[in-house]
Design a protein around this motif. Structure first.
Motif, PDB file in Angstrom:
ATOM      1  N   GLU A   1       0.845  -1.191   0.000  1.00 45.69           N
ATOM      2  CA  GLU A   1       0.000   0.000   0.000  1.00 45.69           C
ATOM      3  C   GLU A   1       0.884   1.246   0.000  1.00 45.69           C
ATOM      4  O   GLU A   1       1.931   1.263   0.641  1.00 45.69           O
ATOM      5  CB  GLU A   1      -0.871  -0.011   1.261  1.00 45.69           C
ATOM      6  N   ILE A   2       0.460   2.256  -0.726  1.00 50.12           N
ATOM      7  CA  ILE A   2       1.131   3.553  -0.705  1.00 50.12           C
ATOM      8  C   ILE A   2       0.062   4.608  -0.445  1.00 50.12           C
ATOM      9  O   ILE A   2      -0.983   4.600  -1.091  1.00 50.12           O
ATOM     10  CB  ILE A   2       1.914   3.835  -2.016  1.00 50.12           C
ATOM     11  N   ARG A   3       0.310   5.438   0.539  1.00 49.62           N
ATOM     12  CA  ARG A   3      -0.574   6.563   0.830  1.00 49.62           C
ATOM     13  C   ARG A   3       0.218   7.845   0.587  1.00 49.62           C
ATOM     14  O   ARG A   3       1.360   7.807   0.166  1.00 49.62           O
ATOM     15  CB  ARG A   3      -1.084   6.471   2.273  1.00 49.62           C
ATOM     16  N   ASP A   4      -0.390   8.967   0.845  1.00 50.05           N
ATOM     17  CA  ASP A   4       0.237  10.254   0.586  1.00 50.05           C
ATOM     18  C   ASP A   4       1.631  10.363   1.209  1.00 50.05           C
ATOM     19  O   ASP A   4       2.585  10.763   0.549  1.00 50.05           O
ATOM     20  CB  ASP A   4      -0.677  11.377   1.102  1.00 50.05           C
ATOM     21  N   LYS A   5       1.761   9.969   2.472  1.00 48.98           N
ATOM     22  CA  LYS A   5       3.016  10.128   3.210  1.00 48.98           C
ATOM     23  C   LYS A   5       3.539   8.821   3.804  1.00 48.98           C
ATOM     24  O   LYS A   5       4.578   8.825   4.458  1.00 48.98           O
ATOM     25  CB  LYS A   5       2.812  11.134   4.345  1.00 48.98           C
ATOM     26  N   ALA A   6       2.828   7.730   3.598  1.00 46.73           N
ATOM     27  CA  ALA A   6       3.204   6.456   4.225  1.00 46.73           C
ATOM     28  C   ALA A   6       3.174   5.323   3.207  1.00 46.73           C
ATOM     29  O   ALA A   6       2.471   5.381   2.203  1.00 46.73           O
ATOM     30  CB  ALA A   6       2.258   6.143   5.381  1.00 46.73           C
ATOM     31  N   ILE A   7       3.955   4.302   3.509  1.00 45.95           N
ATOM     32  CA  ILE A   7       4.032   3.122   2.652  1.00 45.95           C
ATOM     33  C   ILE A   7       4.022   1.887   3.548  1.00 45.95           C
ATOM     34  O   ILE A   7       4.588   1.891   4.647  1.00 45.95           O
ATOM     35  CB  ILE A   7       5.302   3.166   1.765  1.00 45.95           C
ATOM     36  N   ARG A   8       3.353   0.837   3.081  1.00 44.44           N
ATOM     37  CA  ARG A   8       3.315  -0.437   3.795  1.00 44.44           C
ATOM     38  C   ARG A   8       3.845  -1.501   2.849  1.00 44.44           C
ATOM     39  O   ARG A   8       3.445  -1.568   1.690  1.00 44.44           O
ATOM     40  CB  ARG A   8       1.882  -0.752   4.228  1.00 44.44           C
ATOM     41  N   PHE A   9       4.764  -2.316   3.347  1.00 40.91           N
ATOM     42  CA  PHE A   9       5.386  -3.334   2.506  1.00 40.91           C
ATOM     43  C   PHE A   9       5.721  -4.565   3.331  1.00 40.91           C
ATOM     44  O   PHE A   9       5.742  -4.517   4.567  1.00 40.91           O
ATOM     45  CB  PHE A   9       6.634  -2.785   1.797  1.00 40.91           C
ATOM     46  N   ARG A  10       5.951  -5.686   2.621  1.00 37.58           N
ATOM     47  CA  ARG A  10       6.230  -6.964   3.276  1.00 37.58           C
ATOM     48  C   ARG A  10       7.470  -7.607   2.677  1.00 37.58           C
ATOM     49  O   ARG A  10       7.681  -7.580   1.461  1.00 37.58           O
ATOM     50  CB  ARG A  10       5.042  -7.913   3.117  1.00 37.58           C
ATOM     51  N   HIS A  11       8.250  -8.191   3.558  1.00 37.78           N
ATOM     52  CA  HIS A  11       9.418  -8.979   3.166  1.00 37.78           C
ATOM     53  C   HIS A  11       9.171 -10.439   3.535  1.00 37.78           C
ATOM     54  O   HIS A  11       8.618 -10.720   4.599  1.00 37.78           O
ATOM     55  CB  HIS A  11      10.672  -8.545   3.934  1.00 37.78           C
ATOM     56  N   GLU A  12       9.600 -11.346   2.662  1.00 35.28           N
ATOM     57  CA  GLU A  12       9.626 -12.767   2.987  1.00 35.28           C
ATOM     58  C   GLU A  12      11.076 -13.221   2.952  1.00 35.28           C
ATOM     59  O   GLU A  12      11.739 -13.101   1.920  1.00 35.28           O
ATOM     60  CB  GLU A  12       8.804 -13.578   1.988  1.00 35.28           C
ATOM     61  N   MET A  13      11.550 -13.713   4.086  1.00 33.96           N
ATOM     62  CA  MET A  13      12.914 -14.243   4.188  1.00 33.96           C
ATOM     63  C   MET A  13      12.838 -15.750   4.037  1.00 33.96           C
ATOM     64  O   MET A  13      12.089 -16.410   4.751  1.00 33.96           O
ATOM     65  CB  MET A  13      13.518 -13.883   5.552  1.00 33.96           C
ATOM     66  N   ARG A  14      13.607 -16.261   3.082  1.00 33.38           N
ATOM     67  CA  ARG A  14      13.608 -17.693   2.814  1.00 33.38           C
ATOM     68  C   ARG A  14      14.998 -18.284   2.982  1.00 33.38           C
ATOM     69  O   ARG A  14      16.000 -17.601   2.790  1.00 33.38           O
ATOM     70  CB  ARG A  14      13.149 -17.967   1.380  1.00 33.38           C
ATOM     71  N   ASN A  15      14.994 -19.566   3.294  1.00 41.71           N
ATOM     72  CA  ASN A  15      16.221 -20.334   3.215  1.00 41.71           C
ATOM     73  C   ASN A  15      16.479 -20.498   1.721  1.00 41.71           C
ATOM     74  O   ASN A  15      15.662 -21.083   1.005  1.00 41.71           O
ATOM     75  CB  ASN A  15      16.043 -21.686   3.912  1.00 41.71           C
ATOM     76  N   GLY A  16      17.583 -19.944   1.235  1.00 34.91           N
ATOM     77  CA  GLY A  16      17.864 -19.948  -0.195  1.00 34.91           C
ATOM     78  C   GLY A  16      18.079 -21.318  -0.792  1.00 34.91           C
ATOM     79  O   GLY A  16      17.948 -21.503  -1.998  1.00 34.91           O
ATOM     80  N   GLU A  17      18.392 -22.297   0.031  1.00 36.92           N
ATOM     81  CA  GLU A  17      18.595 -23.657  -0.463  1.00 36.92           C
ATOM     82  C   GLU A  17      17.281 -24.422  -0.543  1.00 36.92           C
ATOM     83  O   GLU A  17      16.991 -25.070  -1.545  1.00 36.92           O
ATOM     84  CB  GLU A  17      19.566 -24.404   0.451  1.00 36.92           C
ATOM     85  N   THR A  18      16.472 -24.335   0.512  1.00 38.05           N
ATOM     86  CA  THR A  18      15.247 -25.133   0.580  1.00 38.05           C
ATOM     87  C   THR A  18      14.017 -24.386   0.076  1.00 38.05           C
ATOM     88  O   THR A  18      13.012 -25.014  -0.233  1.00 38.05           O
ATOM     89  CB  THR A  18      14.967 -25.568   2.030  1.00 38.05           C
ATOM     90  N   GLY A  19      14.087 -23.057   0.047  1.00 43.18           N
ATOM     91  CA  GLY A  19      12.935 -22.255  -0.349  1.00 43.18           C
ATOM     92  C   GLY A  19      11.920 -22.044   0.762  1.00 43.18           C
ATOM     93  O   GLY A  19      10.930 -21.334   0.586  1.00 43.18           O
TER      94      GLY A  19
END
Length: 144
Positions: free
Chosen positions: A83-101
């Motif tokens: 989401e992006i608003r006038d002065k704020a932003i909401r975002f998500r990160h997913e951290m994965r084990n790069g070998e197993t996914g």
């Protein structure tokens, strides 16, 4: 949509705590590094922030831990703008084990755009808003 990584790295032994898995301070640090790569993709580049006197500040952060990461594990983070608003932003990160996914952790942030001198929240530029809205649309299309 194929999500590009916003962070790639590894877990070093000094990242691990007395239980033997990566300590929470390192999860947060790796998510922070992903923030800056995500921001750059929408125009919040280091040069823009320096030249405009702008900055970003986190106002909320929620982390969900799913799986342990151990010394030697490969870490990959992908990120999406929710989401992006006038002065704020909401975002998500997913951290994965790069070998197993497998997802190791998920972090959702709300951040605000600020004038560093005035120490006040200010609107994003139209270009940044447009780039962020493009990412939001891509995420929504992926979920449809």
């Amino acid at each position: 949509m194929a999500r590009e990584a916003t962070y790639r790295g590894t877990v070093y032994p000094w990242h691990c705590d007395h239980v033997g898995h990566m300590n929470i301070m390192w999860y947060v640090g790796k998510f922070d590094e992903a923030n800056w790569n995500l921001f750059a993709r929408i125009g919040l580049t280091p040069s823009f922030l320096r030249e405009s006197g702008r900055g970003m500040a986190a106002v909320q952060q929620n982390v969900t831990y799913k799986r342990e990461l151990l010394a030697g594990d490969i870490v990959e983070i992908t990120s999406v703008v929710l989401e992006i608003r006038d002065k704020a932003i909401r975002f998500r990160h997913e951290m994965r084990n790069g070998e197993t996914g497998e997802i190791a952790a998920i972090c959702e942030f709300t951040g605000v755009h600020m004038d560093r001198r005035a120490r006040k929240v200010v609107p994003f530029t139209e270009g940044i808003r447009a780039a962020a809205l493009g990412q939001v649309a891509a995420v929504e299309a992926e979920m449809a």
